[in-house]
Scaffold this motif. Sequence first.
Motif, short mmCIF file in Angstrom:
data_model
loop_
_atom_site.label_atom_id
_atom_site.label_comp_id
_atom_site.label_asym_id
_atom_site.label_seq_id
_atom_site.Cartn_x
_atom_site.Cartn_y
_atom_site.Cartn_z
N CYS A 1 0.64 -1.30 0.08
CA CYS A 1 0.07 -0.13 -0.10
C CYS A 1 0.81 1.18 0.03
N GLY A 2 0.67 2.13 -0.99
CA GLY A 2 1.52 3.38 -0.95
C GLY A 2 0.56 4.53 -0.73
N LEU A 3 1.18 5.75 -0.35
CA LEU A 3 0.65 6.92 -0.09
C LEU A 3 1.46 7.75 -0.90
N SER A 4 0.50 8.71 -1.50
CA SER A 4 1.38 9.67 -2.58
C SER A 4 0.93 11.10 -1.89
N LEU A 5 1.79 11.83 -1.81
CA LEU A 5 1.68 13.17 -1.33
C LEU A 5 1.93 14.20 -2.56
N GLN A 6 1.23 15.10 -2.61
CA GLN A 6 1.00 16.05 -3.93
C GLN A 6 1.64 17.26 -3.66
N PRO A 7 2.77 17.70 -4.58
CA PRO A 7 3.22 19.17 -4.13
C PRO A 7 2.30 20.30 -4.54
N HIS A 8 1.43 20.04 -5.60
CA HIS A 8 0.55 21.12 -5.73
C HIS A 8 -0.56 21.31 -5.16
N MET A 9 -0.74 20.28 -3.89
CA MET A 9 -1.61 20.68 -2.94
C MET A 9 -1.15 21.12 -1.62
N GLN A 10 0.37 21.32 -1.80
CA GLN A 10 1.18 21.75 -0.75
C GLN A 10 1.27 20.61 0.48
N GLN A 11 0.98 19.33 0.03
CA GLN A 11 1.24 18.29 0.95
C GLN A 11 2.83 17.94 1.19
N MET A 12 3.69 18.43 0.18
CA MET A 12 4.94 18.27 0.57
C MET A 12 5.76 18.99 -0.51
N PHE A 13 6.86 19.43 -0.33
CA PHE A 13 7.79 20.14 -1.10
C PHE A 13 9.02 19.59 -1.52
N LEU A 14 9.69 20.12 -2.84
CA LEU A 14 11.08 19.66 -2.94
C LEU A 14 12.15 20.82 -2.70
N VAL A 15 12.77 20.50 -1.84
CA VAL A 15 13.71 21.52 -1.17
C VAL A 15 15.27 21.33 -1.67
N GLY A 26 4.90 18.77 4.02
CA GLY A 26 4.35 19.99 4.58
C GLY A 26 3.28 19.77 5.45
N ALA A 27 2.76 20.80 6.09
CA ALA A 27 1.75 20.81 7.21
C ALA A 27 0.32 19.91 6.35
N GLN A 28 0.16 20.28 5.12
CA GLN A 28 -1.04 19.52 4.82
C GLN A 28 -1.07 18.07 4.62
N GLY A 29 0.32 17.74 4.24
CA GLY A 29 0.92 16.38 4.29
C GLY A 29 0.91 15.50 5.30
N PHE A 30 0.97 16.20 6.46
CA PHE A 30 0.79 15.41 7.78
C PHE A 30 -0.47 15.01 8.16
N VAL A 31 -1.50 16.14 7.97
CA VAL A 31 -2.90 16.29 8.03
C VAL A 31 -3.43 15.22 7.08
N TYR A 32 -3.11 14.96 5.68
CA TYR A 32 -3.45 13.86 5.10
C TYR A 32 -3.19 12.52 5.61
N LEU A 33 -1.74 12.37 5.82
CA LEU A 33 -1.32 11.10 6.45
C LEU A 33 -1.89 10.76 7.50
N VAL A 34 -2.15 11.63 8.60
CA VAL A 34 -2.82 10.91 9.89
C VAL A 34 -4.21 10.61 9.46
N GLY A 35 -4.98 10.98 8.53
CA GLY A 35 -6.22 10.84 8.22
C GLY A 35 -6.21 9.16 7.35
N LYS A 36 -5.20 9.35 6.30
CA LYS A 36 -5.06 8.00 5.72
C LYS A 36 -4.65 7.02 6.31
N ALA A 37 -3.98 7.03 7.44
CA ALA A 37 -3.46 6.15 8.43
C ALA A 37 -4.46 5.43 9.35
N GLY A 38 -5.52 6.02 9.45
CA GLY A 38 -6.60 5.58 10.34
C GLY A 38 -6.11 6.13 11.91
N LEU A 39 -5.31 7.01 11.90
CA LEU A 39 -5.11 7.35 13.36
C LEU A 39 -5.73 8.49 14.06
N GLY A 40 -6.96 9.05 13.11
CA GLY A 40 -7.67 10.09 13.59
C GLY A 40 -7.84 11.13 12.60
#
Length: 198
Positions: A1-15, A26-40
Motif C-alpha cells: 500500500c502506498g501513499l502519495s503526497l502532492q506538491p500542487h496541494m502543498q502536501q510536500m515540497f522539494l527543497v 508540509g503541514a497539509q501532508g501531515f494532515v493527510y497522512l494521519v487521516g489515511k493511516a486511520g490514526l484519527g
Amino acid sequence: CGLSLQPHMQQMFLVLFGREVTPMIGAQGFVYLVGKAGLGLLSPPVLVFQRDVEEHRFRYRQGTRALCELDPVVKDPNRPKGELRYAFAVYEAANGRKTFKCMDRDELLSIRDRSKGWQAYKSGRVSKSTWEATHTADGSEGGDFLPMCAKTVIRHFAKVLPKSTDHWGERAAKAEAVEAALDGEQADALGEVLDVTV
C-alpha cells in the motif's frame, strides 16, 4: 500500500539542500497522512494574527478545561492582520479523545533560531531562508514564514501520535469477535472479547 503526497496541494515540497533535492512533508501532508493511516483527524493548522487577538476572536486556555479556538468571522476586514501571534492545531484520536497544540510567537521563533537552515542564513552561508518573513504593504507578515510556522505546530503531533498502526488491526479483530458473538455464532467468546479498547 502506498501513499502519495502532492506538491500542487502543498502536501510536500522539494527543497534544494546544497546539490541535493530533498522531499519535505508540509503541514497539509501531515494532515493527510494521519487521516489515511486511520490514526484519527488532524485539523489543518490555524494561524492567529495580532488583529485576531485584539478583536478578541482567539480563545486559549490550559488546564482541565483546556480550550483553543479562533472565531473565523473578522470584525474589521480592512484592518491589517499584523504579526503572527500563535499557531495551533487540534488532533482527534480514533477513540474520540481531543488534544491540541498551541505555540506562541516566541516558541515558534525559538524553533526557527535552532534550525540549521536559519543558522546558515544568519551566518551568510546561504542567501535565502524559508523562515524569512516578508511583509505586505500594510505591514502584515507573509512569505514562506507562515507555512513554516504552520508546519512546525503540526510536526508536534509527530511526537505524540502512535508510531505504528499495528494496534488498529488488533482492535478491529476484537470488534469483529464481539459482533460475531452478539450474532450468536460465538456466544462463549463474548466474555473474553467484550473489552475492545487497546
